[in-house]
Enzyme design. Structure first.
Site, PDB file in Angstrom:
ATOM      1  N   ASP A  79       3.467   2.195  -4.894  1.00  0.00           N
ATOM      2  CA  ASP A  79       2.605   3.142  -5.633  1.00  0.00           C
ATOM      3  C   ASP A  79       2.002   2.344  -6.921  1.00  0.00           C
ATOM      4  OD1 ASP A  79       1.421   4.902  -7.161  1.00  0.00           O
ATOM      5  OD2 ASP A  79       3.001   6.243  -7.192  1.00  0.00           O
ATOM      6  N   VAL A  85     -20.835  -1.257  -1.100  1.00  0.00           N
ATOM      7  CA  VAL A  85     -20.272  -1.688   0.130  1.00  0.00           C
ATOM      8  C   VAL A  85     -20.186  -0.581   1.361  1.00  0.00           C
ATOM      9  CG1 VAL A  85     -18.320  -3.051   1.134  1.00  0.00           C
ATOM     10  CG2 VAL A  85     -18.805  -3.503  -1.065  1.00  0.00           C
ATOM     11  N   ASN A 121      -6.283  -5.299  -5.091  1.00  0.00           N
ATOM     12  CA  ASN A 121      -7.579  -4.844  -4.466  1.00  0.00           C
ATOM     13  C   ASN A 121      -7.354  -3.265  -4.430  1.00  0.00           C
ATOM     14  OD1 ASN A 121      -9.829  -4.827  -3.050  1.00  0.00           O
ATOM     15  ND2 ASN A 121      -8.635  -3.769  -1.335  1.00  0.00           N
ATOM     16  N   ASP A 163       0.757  -1.094   0.071  1.00  0.00           N
ATOM     17  CA  ASP A 163       0.033  -0.172   0.026  1.00  0.00           C
ATOM     18  C   ASP A 163       0.803   1.451   0.037  1.00  0.00           C
ATOM     19  OD1 ASP A 163      -3.273   0.251   0.659  1.00  0.00           O
ATOM     20  OD2 ASP A 163      -2.196   2.174   0.991  1.00  0.00           O
ATOM     21  N   THR A 210     -18.202   1.554   2.948  1.00  0.00           N
ATOM     22  CA  THR A 210     -17.039   1.902   3.076  1.00  0.00           C
ATOM     23  C   THR A 210     -16.939   3.162   2.902  1.00  0.00           C
ATOM     24  OG1 THR A 210     -14.514   1.442   2.299  1.00  0.00           O
ATOM     25  CG2 THR A 210     -16.449   0.644   0.984  1.00  0.00           C
ATOM     26  N   TYR A 251     -15.328   5.939 -13.755  1.00  0.00           N
ATOM     27  CA  TYR A 251     -14.966   5.061 -12.938  1.00  0.00           C
ATOM     28  C   TYR A 251     -15.667   3.785 -13.446  1.00  0.00           C
ATOM     29  CZ  TYR A 251     -15.187   2.352  -8.688  1.00  0.00           C
ATOM     30  OH  TYR A 251     -15.138   1.346  -7.752  1.00  0.00           O
ATOM     31  N   LYS A 273     -13.099   0.573 -14.201  1.00  0.00           N
ATOM     32  CA  LYS A 273     -13.851  -0.818 -14.014  1.00  0.00           C
ATOM     33  C   LYS A 273     -14.279  -1.809 -15.080  1.00  0.00           C
ATOM     34  CE  LYS A 273     -12.852  -0.213  -9.377  1.00  0.00           C
ATOM     35  NZ  LYS A 273     -11.718  -0.944  -8.828  1.00  0.00           N
TER      36      LYS A 273
END
Length: 252
Positions: free
Chosen positions: A61, A186, A88, A38, A188, A153, A157
């Protein structure tokens, strides 16, 4: 736990957010050793501190090929091989196409799409040496079914869905499986830009109640079991699939 991933060596990116952290929790609980990649070093090391010696942090990165290559090299060295790459890491930006900037468009594709290419490119040789392997890509319901404010987006995806299918065909002779996970809503913080575009949490909840057959958002812990399944030998005959976890929204 049953040890479904006993002996598995896993590298995962984007592991400090809700979904990624729950995936790590499940991987470790099922017996895997996990390298966490990460960009947020402080948060990444906090995840390692929480889950202990079965985990290891490497700063990455994902928009940089050199950085992703370094993650794979360092991760494989720590793990002494590689069985699973879980990609992810993701980025969310929302807004109408007429006001959307090239900078945001390029950022979405760099993190949501191009990073998957970098990861797979530098993982394949290691997975081949293992004799088998699994690549798990993170897409979205938006990659199958777009909506207002989600043009960029959704495009990024959707690229992951196409990439997953093509790569699965390419790597099948090497017994490397490639699949994608496509969550819907979700609970989040990742979705906050989309929530803001919709007009806030109350509007979001109304739309979820109207559009999602199960009538609610998913919890991050409800996404993690699919990571475990796709990382395990239980899915040895599963490849080129994009699995929806969306409460029944997409059924085409």
């Amino acid at each position: 736990m049953s040890g479904r991933l006993s002996g598995k060596r896993i590298i995962i990116t984007g592991a400090i957010g809700n979904i990624g952290k729950e995936a790590v929790r499940s991987f470790v609980a099922e017996g895997a050793r996990v390298v966490i990649g990460d960009i947020d070093e402080h948060a990444g090391r906090a995840v390692v501190a929480e889950f202990g010696g079965a985990t290891h942090f490497v700063k990455v990165d994902v928009s940089s090929e050199a950085s992703v290559a370094s993650l794979l090299a360092q991760g494989v060295e720590w793990l002494n091989g590689l069985d699973v790459l879980a990609q992810n890491a993701g980025l969310q930006r929302s807004g109408p196409i007429t006001g959307f900037s090239q900078t945001d468009w390029d950022a979405l594709f760099a993190v949501n799409a191009r990073a998957h290419f970098f990861g797979a490119k530098h993982a394949v040789a290691h997975l081949k040496r293992s004799g088998t392997g699994s690549i798990i890509n993170m897409s979205s319901l938006a990659g199958k079914r777009g909506g207002p404010g989600l043009v960029a987006y959704s495009a990024s995806k959707g690229a992951v869905v196409a990439f997953t299918t093509a790569l699965a065909m390419e790597l099948a002779p090497d017994n490397i499986r490639v699949n994608a996970i496509c969550p819907g809503w979700v609970d989040t913080a990742f979705n906050q830009p989309a929530i803001d575009f919709m007009g806030g949490a109350n509007v979001q909840q109304q739309k979820i109640a109207a559009l999602v057959p199960l009538g609610r958002q998913a919890r991050a812990a409800e996404i993690a079991p699919l990571f475990v399944y796709l990382a395990s030998d239980e899915s040895a005959y599963v490849t080129a699939q994009s699995f929806g976890i969306d409460g029944g929204v997409y059924n085409g």
